[in-house]
Design a protein around this motif. Sequence first.
Motif, PDB file in Angstrom:
ATOM      1  N   ALA A 108       0.903  -1.313   0.034  1.00 46.39           N
ATOM      2  CA  ALA A 108      -0.163  -0.002   0.004  1.00 46.39           C
ATOM      3  C   ALA A 108       0.969   1.143  -0.008  1.00 46.39           C
ATOM      4  O   ALA A 108       1.869   1.221   0.422  1.00 46.39           O
ATOM      5  CB  ALA A 108      -0.930   0.066   1.215  1.00 46.39           C
ATOM      6  N   GLY A 109       0.152   2.222  -0.349  1.00 48.92           N
ATOM      7  CA  GLY A 109       1.052   3.635  -0.458  1.00 48.92           C
ATOM      8  C   GLY A 109       0.738   4.321   0.647  1.00 48.92           C
ATOM      9  O   GLY A 109       1.451   5.464   1.051  1.00 48.92           O
ATOM     10  N   SER A 110      -0.383   4.336   1.441  1.00 53.15           N
ATOM     11  CA  SER A 110      -0.655   4.997   2.436  1.00 53.15           C
ATOM     12  C   SER A 110      -0.986   4.026   4.027  1.00 53.15           C
ATOM     13  O   SER A 110      -1.497   2.982   3.523  1.00 53.15           O
ATOM     14  CB  SER A 110      -1.827   6.005   2.228  1.00 53.15           C
ATOM     15  N   THR A 111      -1.178   4.714   5.059  1.00 53.58           N
ATOM     16  CA  THR A 111      -1.644   3.977   6.098  1.00 53.58           C
ATOM     17  C   THR A 111      -1.820   4.922   7.340  1.00 53.58           C
ATOM     18  O   THR A 111      -1.520   6.255   7.437  1.00 53.58           O
ATOM     19  CB  THR A 111      -0.720   3.015   6.662  1.00 53.58           C
ATOM     20  N   ASN A 112      -2.885   4.288   8.267  1.00 54.54           N
ATOM     21  CA  ASN A 112      -3.154   5.375   9.513  1.00 54.54           C
ATOM     22  C   ASN A 112      -2.016   5.073  10.387  1.00 54.54           C
ATOM     23  O   ASN A 112      -1.650   3.969  10.772  1.00 54.54           O
ATOM     24  CB  ASN A 112      -4.461   4.803   9.984  1.00 54.54           C
ATOM     25  N   VAL A 113      -1.294   6.308  10.826  1.00 58.44           N
ATOM     26  CA  VAL A 113      -0.075   6.213  11.705  1.00 58.44           C
ATOM     27  C   VAL A 113      -0.467   6.729  13.022  1.00 58.44           C
ATOM     28  O   VAL A 113      -1.159   7.649  13.151  1.00 58.44           O
ATOM     29  CB  VAL A 113       1.051   6.751  10.878  1.00 58.44           C
ATOM     30  N   ASP A 114      -0.096   6.010  14.239  1.00 60.10           N
ATOM     31  CA  ASP A 114      -0.189   6.553  15.444  1.00 60.10           C
ATOM     32  C   ASP A 114       1.251   7.107  15.644  1.00 60.10           C
ATOM     33  O   ASP A 114       2.231   6.561  15.789  1.00 60.10           O
ATOM     34  CB  ASP A 114      -0.537   5.439  16.489  1.00 60.10           C
ATOM     35  N   THR A 115       1.533   8.644  15.656  1.00 56.11           N
ATOM     36  CA  THR A 115       2.900   9.266  15.779  1.00 56.11           C
ATOM     37  C   THR A 115       3.361   8.989  17.135  1.00 56.11           C
ATOM     38  O   THR A 115       4.433   9.580  17.340  1.00 56.11           O
ATOM     39  CB  THR A 115       2.641  10.620  15.156  1.00 56.11           C
ATOM     40  N   SER A 116       2.639   8.421  17.932  1.00 59.11           N
ATOM     41  CA  SER A 116       3.293   8.583  19.405  1.00 59.11           C
ATOM     42  C   SER A 116       4.357   7.354  19.453  1.00 59.11           C
ATOM     43  O   SER A 116       4.921   7.384  20.730  1.00 59.11           O
ATOM     44  CB  SER A 116       2.161   8.303  20.315  1.00 59.11           C
ATOM     45  N   LYS A 117       4.292   6.638  18.662  1.00 51.28           N
ATOM     46  CA  LYS A 117       5.314   5.528  18.529  1.00 51.28           C
ATOM     47  C   LYS A 117       5.932   5.233  17.131  1.00 51.28           C
ATOM     48  O   LYS A 117       5.311   5.539  16.141  1.00 51.28           O
ATOM     49  CB  LYS A 117       4.545   4.101  18.877  1.00 51.28           C
ATOM     50  N   GLU A 118       6.976   4.725  16.939  1.00 52.34           N
ATOM     51  CA  GLU A 118       7.437   4.341  15.652  1.00 52.34           C
ATOM     52  C   GLU A 118       6.828   3.498  15.002  1.00 52.34           C
ATOM     53  O   GLU A 118       6.219   2.673  15.523  1.00 52.34           O
ATOM     54  CB  GLU A 118       9.172   3.847  15.855  1.00 52.34           C
ATOM     55  N   MET A 119       6.820   3.680  13.573  1.00 54.79           N
ATOM     56  CA  MET A 119       6.267   3.042  12.770  1.00 54.79           C
ATOM     57  C   MET A 119       7.314   2.438  11.544  1.00 54.79           C
ATOM     58  O   MET A 119       8.286   3.036  11.045  1.00 54.79           O
ATOM     59  CB  MET A 119       5.248   3.851  11.692  1.00 54.79           C
ATOM     60  N   THR A 120       7.220   0.941  11.403  1.00 51.44           N
ATOM     61  CA  THR A 120       8.167   0.496  10.326  1.00 51.44           C
ATOM     62  C   THR A 120       7.700  -0.150   9.240  1.00 51.44           C
ATOM     63  O   THR A 120       6.440  -0.822   9.340  1.00 51.44           O
ATOM     64  CB  THR A 120       9.031  -0.875  11.087  1.00 51.44           C
ATOM     65  N   GLY A 121       8.285   0.332   8.114  1.00 44.80           N
ATOM     66  CA  GLY A 121       7.792  -0.267   6.911  1.00 44.80           C
ATOM     67  C   GLY A 121       8.981  -0.810   5.859  1.00 44.80           C
ATOM     68  O   GLY A 121      10.007  -1.067   6.563  1.00 44.80           O
ATOM     69  N   SER A 122       8.689  -1.108   4.914  1.00 47.29           N
ATOM     70  CA  SER A 122       9.873  -1.783   3.760  1.00 47.29           C
ATOM     71  C   SER A 122       9.554  -1.324   2.585  1.00 47.29           C
ATOM     72  O   SER A 122       8.451  -0.687   2.017  1.00 47.29           O
ATOM     73  CB  SER A 122       9.797  -3.168   4.098  1.00 47.29           C
ATOM     74  N   VAL A 123      10.813  -1.310   1.822  1.00 46.75           N
ATOM     75  CA  VAL A 123      10.531  -1.063   0.168  1.00 46.75           C
ATOM     76  C   VAL A 123      11.040  -2.073  -0.587  1.00 46.75           C
ATOM     77  O   VAL A 123      12.413  -2.661  -0.061  1.00 46.75           O
ATOM     78  CB  VAL A 123      11.564   0.405   0.008  1.00 46.75           C
TER      79      VAL A 123
END
Length: 231
Positions: A108-123
């Motif tokens: 996916a190109g977008s997601t809902n993020v909780d900015t109070s904690k880190e988010m990990t994705g991959s490419v």
Amino acid sequence: MTTVSNDTSSDYLKSLQKTTSDKAGDSTTGASSLGKDSFLQLLVTQMQNQNPLDPQDNSEFVAQLAQFSSLETMQNLSTSVDAIGGMYQSSQALQASSLVGRSVIVDAGSTNVDTSKEMTGSVTVPSASSVTTVKVYDADGAVVRTIDLGDQKAGTASFTWDGKDDAGNVLESGNYSFIAKGSLDGTETGLTTYLPATVTSVTMGSAGTSMTLNLANGTNIALSKVQQIGI
């Protein structure tokens, strides 16, 4: 004794077809509704009314029995396939219920993020990239953060976003888009991103189609595009 001619047998067959069709409530599909019971009734009637001076040939009788056996086998097979289909739908429903509330990694190109904690994705990097970046966009389409991944070999490159913009300010939680690009053989190329998302509900697939996952950011995605299922 009454002799049943070919024309009489044909008329009787049509009568059976119509009777079976009327029972099914659709007179337009009589031929397809002729079942094994009607077939057997027709066969017995032919035997009872055959000419004793010119009885039915053994080979023809065996051929009709073979047709009856084949018809019965096909009907049993159809019943078995229907049962398997029902079991598959039950299994799919059970699988769907277990996914609700789970975190998944999806293409996916977008997601809902909780900015109070880190988010990990991959490419996904198809070939060596000399300059690899991931740009984060807010809901208004403005770039809020550029993540530099540098040189990358072919394969999968992970990235982490701490929920802050380039100036170090913590942003509000919400929907964010991630666009990755790499320099492949000197050409800037868009790369596929895999992002975490939470499944809020599942839409069951119809015959021949997979179920669809409805995500927290309001989008939906096919189950086949899920790379990983978390807790």
